[in-house]
Structure formats: C-alpha cells, structure tokens
Design an enzyme around this catalytic site. Structure first.
Site, PDB file in Angstrom:
ATOM      1  N   ASP A  63      -7.980  -8.557   9.368  1.00  0.00           N
ATOM      2  CA  ASP A  63      -7.629  -7.162   9.640  1.00  0.00           C
ATOM      3  C   ASP A  63      -8.702  -6.463  10.450  1.00  0.00           C
ATOM      4  O   ASP A  63      -9.900  -6.615  10.183  1.00  0.00           O
ATOM      5  CB  ASP A  63      -7.498  -6.396   8.310  1.00  0.00           C
ATOM      6  CG  ASP A  63      -6.069  -6.271   7.844  1.00  0.00           C
ATOM      7  OD1 ASP A  63      -5.152  -6.223   8.690  1.00  0.00           O
ATOM      8  OD2 ASP A  63      -5.868  -6.224   6.609  1.00  0.00           O
ATOM      9  N   ASP A 114      -7.998  -6.043   4.832  1.00  0.00           N
ATOM     10  CA  ASP A 114      -8.923  -4.952   4.494  1.00  0.00           C
ATOM     11  C   ASP A 114      -8.678  -4.513   3.050  1.00  0.00           C
ATOM     12  O   ASP A 114      -9.402  -3.694   2.495  1.00  0.00           O
ATOM     13  CB  ASP A 114      -8.818  -3.787   5.485  1.00  0.00           C
ATOM     14  CG  ASP A 114      -7.419  -3.216   5.578  1.00  0.00           C
ATOM     15  OD1 ASP A 114      -6.488  -3.747   4.926  1.00  0.00           O
ATOM     16  OD2 ASP A 114      -7.250  -2.219   6.310  1.00  0.00           O
ATOM     17  N   SER A 115      -7.666  -5.148   2.417  1.00  0.00           N
ATOM     18  CA  SER A 115      -7.442  -4.965   0.985  1.00  0.00           C
ATOM     19  C   SER A 115      -8.627  -5.515   0.181  1.00  0.00           C
ATOM     20  O   SER A 115      -8.701  -5.307  -1.030  1.00  0.00           O
ATOM     21  CB  SER A 115      -6.149  -5.649   0.544  1.00  0.00           C
ATOM     22  OG  SER A 115      -6.120  -6.994   0.983  1.00  0.00           O
ATOM     23  N   LYS A 136      -5.240  -8.711  12.871  1.00  0.00           N
ATOM     24  CA  LYS A 136      -4.071  -7.899  12.502  1.00  0.00           C
ATOM     25  C   LYS A 136      -4.449  -6.437  12.680  1.00  0.00           C
ATOM     26  O   LYS A 136      -5.569  -6.037  12.339  1.00  0.00           O
ATOM     27  CB  LYS A 136      -3.647  -8.183  11.060  1.00  0.00           C
ATOM     28  CG  LYS A 136      -2.465  -7.320  10.619  1.00  0.00           C
ATOM     29  CD  LYS A 136      -1.796  -7.855   9.374  1.00  0.00           C
ATOM     30  CE  LYS A 136      -2.489  -7.524   8.081  1.00  0.00           C
ATOM     31  NZ  LYS A 136      -2.652  -6.075   7.824  1.00  0.00           N
ATOM     32  N   GLU A 178      -2.948  -2.405  12.210  1.00  0.00           N
ATOM     33  CA  GLU A 178      -1.917  -1.512  11.676  1.00  0.00           C
ATOM     34  C   GLU A 178      -1.524  -0.470  12.731  1.00  0.00           C
ATOM     35  O   GLU A 178      -2.372   0.003  13.483  1.00  0.00           O
ATOM     36  CB  GLU A 178      -2.444  -0.782  10.429  1.00  0.00           C
ATOM     37  CG  GLU A 178      -2.692  -1.708   9.259  1.00  0.00           C
ATOM     38  CD  GLU A 178      -3.059  -0.971   7.977  1.00  0.00           C
ATOM     39  OE1 GLU A 178      -2.944   0.276   7.931  1.00  0.00           O
ATOM     40  OE2 GLU A 178      -3.473  -1.648   7.018  1.00  0.00           O
ATOM     41  N   GLU A 236       5.435  -4.011   5.951  1.00  0.00           N
ATOM     42  CA  GLU A 236       5.083  -3.740   4.551  1.00  0.00           C
ATOM     43  C   GLU A 236       5.968  -2.629   4.007  1.00  0.00           C
ATOM     44  O   GLU A 236       6.112  -1.570   4.646  1.00  0.00           O
ATOM     45  CB  GLU A 236       3.591  -3.341   4.464  1.00  0.00           C
ATOM     46  CG  GLU A 236       3.144  -3.043   3.033  1.00  0.00           C
ATOM     47  CD  GLU A 236       1.630  -3.010   2.859  1.00  0.00           C
ATOM     48  OE1 GLU A 236       0.896  -3.332   3.820  1.00  0.00           O
ATOM     49  OE2 GLU A 236       1.190  -2.665   1.748  1.00  0.00           O
TER      50      GLU A 236
HETATM   51  O1  KIV Z   1      -4.953  -5.972   3.739  1.00  0.00           O
HETATM   52  C1  KIV Z   1      -3.985  -6.609   3.289  1.00  0.00           C
HETATM   53  O2  KIV Z   1      -4.061  -7.296   2.274  1.00  0.00           O
HETATM   54  C2  KIV Z   1      -2.726  -6.524   4.015  1.00  0.00           C
HETATM   55  C3  KIV Z   1      -1.533  -7.129   3.345  1.00  0.00           C
HETATM   56  C4  KIV Z   1      -1.011  -6.198   2.346  1.00  0.00           C
HETATM   57  C5  KIV Z   1      -0.521  -7.526   4.335  1.00  0.00           C
HETATM   58  O3  KIV Z   1      -2.669  -5.960   5.050  1.00  0.00           O
END
Ligand code: KIV
Length: 293
Positions: free
Chosen positions: A112, A73-74, A142, A144, A210
């Site tokens: 994510d 989600d980055s 993934k 969080e 992280e």
């Molecule tokens: O969204 C992302 O890029 C991440 C990484 C920092 C692991 O979750």
C-alpha cells in the site's frame, strides 16, 4: 517440486530456486506475476490474497499457495496499535515490506501507498512507489482512490510501476466518508463502476473493491478486462483478500460481516503462553534438554 506440478497461474517465466531449511536447493514454483492474475480472470479461475506484515507469516502464506501478499497500511491498526490506517508512514511501510519480501518466494508482493505519500501529484506517487520497490523490494503498489487519480496511475504505469487500484470503501478516507460504510449502494453504484473503469483504462493491472454490494462488484468485474479483487464485495471478483489476523482469528472482538475466520490463533497463542508461564513458575522449564553442559 517437479515443474509439471506447478498449478496455474504459475504458468510461465523462469523458475526460481528455493533453499530449504536443510540447505537443499530445489526448483520451486514460479513467481506469480501480474499477467498471471489477468490470465486467471481470462480463464475463469480465482486467486487468493492475504495481508502480511512480517517474514514468517509471509513465508507460511507463500508456502500455502496464496498467490498475492499485501503489505496493507492496515499494519497501522493490526500491528502498530493505531485506531485507523492514517498514521502509518512510508518509512514504516518499507520496514514491513522488507520482512514480507524476504519471506515470499512465489507470491506477488504488493504494498500500500500510505496516506500522505501520493495524493499531491503523480510525481509524489512515483517517488513513494520507487521507494517501496527499491527499499521494500515489492513488485507492485496499491493506491486508494477513484478516477481523480487517473493521471497518477498513467504516470506510475509509464514509469514501470504496476498499480493495483482500490475503490469503493477506502479506509484512508474514512473521515470524509463518515466511517466504515458500504459504498456504491443505489445511485452511487455508477460512481464505483466509473472509478474502476477509468483507473483500469489508465493502466491499473487490477482493481480491488472494498465493501461494495455484491451486484455492484459484479458490474465492475464485467466492465473491466483486468482482474478484480474483493473484500466485502461478494463472490464475482477474480480474487478475494482478507486481513490475515481476521482470517486466522488473532484479533479479538467483533468481526466485520465479510470476514470468515479459519482458525482461532488467539486461543492457540494464549494457551501456549499460559503453558509456558506454568512451566516457568513450576521450574520445569528449562529442562536438561534445553540446558548446556
Ligand atoms: O490495508 C489493507 O489491509 C487493505 C485491505 C483491506 C485490502 O487495503
């Protein structure tokens, strides 16, 4: 490529086929699956993960042998121009996921669950994950958060969704955590370990950490049987991940302490753009070789 050349952890399962640029078909490396990551941990091997948000970078990283690609989600703050990861939507993640899935022939593709797509209930998490897998064609998701989400992870896993847990600093919670800060220092180490153990026991196939102290990440890695991945978490984890624009030097400005920059793409692209501009201004591009008769 001969199957005998296939390096671990691409050890088992049917080989996929690749169609090369010239149209030839060749037996390719096998798809990395979640059990290969577990195998890597059990055999003391490391694996590499990078973020990717589009077809071509996915293709390049896949060909380079990066075992896991993450549609992070980055994308919100590395592609879309947002200040944080919070605004990106599930629909937007699916668009990025499709591009990456199209470019990745071998890597395990993980996406994510964005902020707002899973928190309310295990059912919401399953629904969003199914969309990522059905429409984005990813292999795993993934999520969080800590042990608060054990019921989510158990339900998702039971529904056939491989879940990568993400503990320590969780960027979607940056406003409640007070910004980008190392998590798990001092007495807080225990909570990070407990989160990881609870999520692994609930069925997470992997735990990503992280920005946690290296010794805490090592404690987590020793406490769980599943593979671990670190970003700003030292060297004891099974895998490492970086945001690709940081790794390749596309992003300008100050880098986080945990980033190692392997290229200077910002300069390379800037120089290419300047050379193109000069050619256009001087009239030397397009030449006859770029023109139709
Ligand atoms: O969204 C992302 O890029 C991440 C990484 C920092 C692991 O979750």
């Amino acid at each position: 490529m001969d199957n005998a050349e296939i390096p671990a952890p691409y050890g088992s399962g049917p080989a996929s086929t690749d169609t090369g640029a010239s149209g030839e078909t060749a037996v390719a490396r096998r798809r990395v699956r979640t059990h290969h990551l577990k195998q890597a941990k059990d055999e003391g091997r490391k694996f590499a993960m990078l973020t990717a948000y589009d077809q071509y970078t996915a293709e390049i990283f896949d060909e380079a042998g990066i075992e896991v690609l993450l549609i992070g989600d980055s994308a919100a703050n590395n592609v879309m121009g947002h200040a944080t990861t919070l605004p990106i939507t599930l629909d937007e993640m699916i668009v990025f996921a499709r591009g990456v899935s199209a470019g990745a022939s071998h890597a395990l593709v993980v996406c994510d669950l964005p902020f707002g797509s899973y928190e309310v209930s295990p059912a919401e998490a399953i629904k969003s994950s199914v969309r990522l897998m059905k429409e984005g064609l990813v292999h795993a998701v993934k999520m969080e958060g800590g042990k608060h989400y054990v019921d989510h992870v158990a339900s998702m896993t039971a529904a056939g969704i491989p879940v990568m847990a993400h503990v320590g600093f969780t960027p979607q919670s940056e406003h409640s955590l007070g910004g980008y800060r190392v998590q798990g220092r001092g007495d807080a180490a225990r909570a990070v370990v407990e989160d990881a153990v609870a999520l692994a026991e609930a069925g997470a196939f992997c735990v990503l950490m992280e920005m946690v102290p290296a010794d805490v990440a090592a404690m987590v890695d020793a406490a769980v049987s599943v593979p671990t991945i670190g970003i700003g978490a030292g060297n004891a984890t099974t895998g490492q991940v970086l945001v690709w624009q940081d790794m390749a030097g596309l992003r300008g400005g100050k880098q986080a302490k945990f980033v190692k920059q392997y290229a200077d793409l910002r300069t390379v692209l800037g120089n290419a753009a300047s050379a193109y501009r000069d050619d256009v201004h001087s009239g030397s591009f397009p030449g006859p070789e770029h023109s139709f008769t």
